[in-house]
Design an enzyme around this catalytic site. Structure first.
Site, PDB file in Angstrom:
ATOM      1  N   VAL A 121      -3.363   1.438  -3.848  1.00 39.26           N
ATOM      2  CA  VAL A 121      -2.933   0.989  -2.269  1.00 39.26           C
ATOM      3  C   VAL A 121      -1.708   0.181  -2.497  1.00 39.26           C
ATOM      4  O   VAL A 121      -0.966   0.544  -1.434  1.00 39.26           O
ATOM      5  CB  VAL A 121      -4.094   0.353  -1.637  1.00 39.26           C
ATOM      6  CG1 VAL A 121      -3.688  -0.179  -0.226  1.00 39.26           C
ATOM      7  CG2 VAL A 121      -5.396   0.906  -1.492  1.00 39.26           C
ATOM      8  N   CYS A 122      -1.536  -0.458  -3.445  1.00 44.38           N
ATOM      9  CA  CYS A 122      -0.189  -1.199  -3.414  1.00 44.38           C
ATOM     10  C   CYS A 122       0.901  -0.197  -3.672  1.00 44.38           C
ATOM     11  O   CYS A 122       2.190  -0.597  -3.072  1.00 44.38           O
ATOM     12  CB  CYS A 122      -0.333  -2.195  -4.585  1.00 44.38           C
ATOM     13  SG  CYS A 122      -1.632  -3.566  -4.276  1.00 44.38           S
ATOM     14  N   GLU A 123       0.685   0.703  -4.268  1.00 47.81           N
ATOM     15  CA  GLU A 123       1.688   1.843  -4.691  1.00 47.81           C
ATOM     16  C   GLU A 123       2.219   2.378  -3.198  1.00 47.81           C
ATOM     17  O   GLU A 123       3.316   2.434  -3.029  1.00 47.81           O
ATOM     18  CB  GLU A 123       1.019   2.891  -5.877  1.00 47.81           C
ATOM     19  CG  GLU A 123       2.174   3.878  -6.070  1.00 47.81           C
ATOM     20  CD  GLU A 123       1.487   4.569  -7.191  1.00 47.81           C
ATOM     21  OE1 GLU A 123       1.633   5.768  -7.053  1.00 47.81           O
ATOM     22  OE2 GLU A 123       1.112   4.351  -8.290  1.00 47.81           O
ATOM     23  N   LEU A 146       4.100  -0.321  -1.082  1.00 44.09           N
ATOM     24  CA  LEU A 146       5.456  -0.483  -1.315  1.00 44.09           C
ATOM     25  C   LEU A 146       6.171   0.782  -1.338  1.00 44.09           C
ATOM     26  O   LEU A 146       7.441   0.537  -0.820  1.00 44.09           O
ATOM     27  CB  LEU A 146       5.780  -1.263  -2.816  1.00 44.09           C
ATOM     28  CG  LEU A 146       4.791  -2.590  -2.869  1.00 44.09           C
ATOM     29  CD1 LEU A 146       5.287  -3.404  -4.047  1.00 44.09           C
ATOM     30  CD2 LEU A 146       5.037  -3.374  -1.506  1.00 44.09           C
ATOM     31  N   SER A 196      -1.463  -0.667  -8.512  1.00 46.58           N
ATOM     32  CA  SER A 196      -2.893  -0.263  -7.961  1.00 46.58           C
ATOM     33  C   SER A 196      -2.532   0.876  -7.012  1.00 46.58           C
ATOM     34  O   SER A 196      -1.486   0.768  -6.355  1.00 46.58           O
ATOM     35  CB  SER A 196      -3.778  -1.442  -7.549  1.00 46.58           C
ATOM     36  OG  SER A 196      -3.099  -2.081  -6.438  1.00 46.58           O
TER      37      SER A 196
END
Length: 154
Positions: free
Chosen positions: A44-46, A49, A42
């Site tokens: 924002v997760c990209e 991380l 997703s």
């Protein structure tokens, strides 16, 4: 049960991207930056991380280990990790057991009934296994404060 700063962090046993079972206990003896993400791949997760990946050396030099957990399975996590060359474990909590133990279950993501995920969260587990820092967002689009995390580790 709400997990607070000063509480003993719940142990876990979760598969990494190579299907190896990993536990919190195996990382004891150093600070652990435990990042719970909403969903592999997703947007924002990209960003989150990749920011941790790019800060890995700085965080590692402060004696800390980054571990990320999503409720995705190991195959989705592996594709995500390989695409972005993550240099830390990405673990799959596909049953949401650990997510529930950390009291960060996000129910009905995107208003889809029973599509559960983790609230975007960061816990810093101290060398003694206790929670030293806790940040939990009710908004899955909000990123953690990376500078605050690094300042805490200093």
């Amino acid at each position: 049960m709400v997990l607070n700063v000063g509480d003993l962090a719940p142990n876990f046993e979760l598969p990494d991207t190579e299907l190896k079972m990993r536990t919190l206990d195996e990382f004891k003896g150093k600070k652990i930056v435990l990042s719970f993400i909403v969903a592999a791949s997703s947007p924002v997760c990209e960003v989150e991380l990749c920011t941790f990946r790019d800060s890995w050396k700085e965080i590692s030099d402060m004696g800390a280990q980054i571990i990320s957990i999503s409720n995705d399975g190991p195959f989705a996590n592996k594709a995500f990790a390989e695409k972005h060359n993550f240099n830390f474990p990405l673990l799959g909590d596909y049953t949401s057991k650990t997510i529930k133990e950390y009291d960060i279950l996000l129910k009905d993501l995107l208003h889809i009934k029973d599509y559960n995920a983790a609230k975007r969260s960061v816990f810093i587990i101290m060398e003694d296994g206790k929670v030293g820092y806790k940040w939990v967002s009710e908004d899955p689009l909000k990123e953690p404060n990376y500078e605050e995390i690094k300042n805490f580790l200093k």
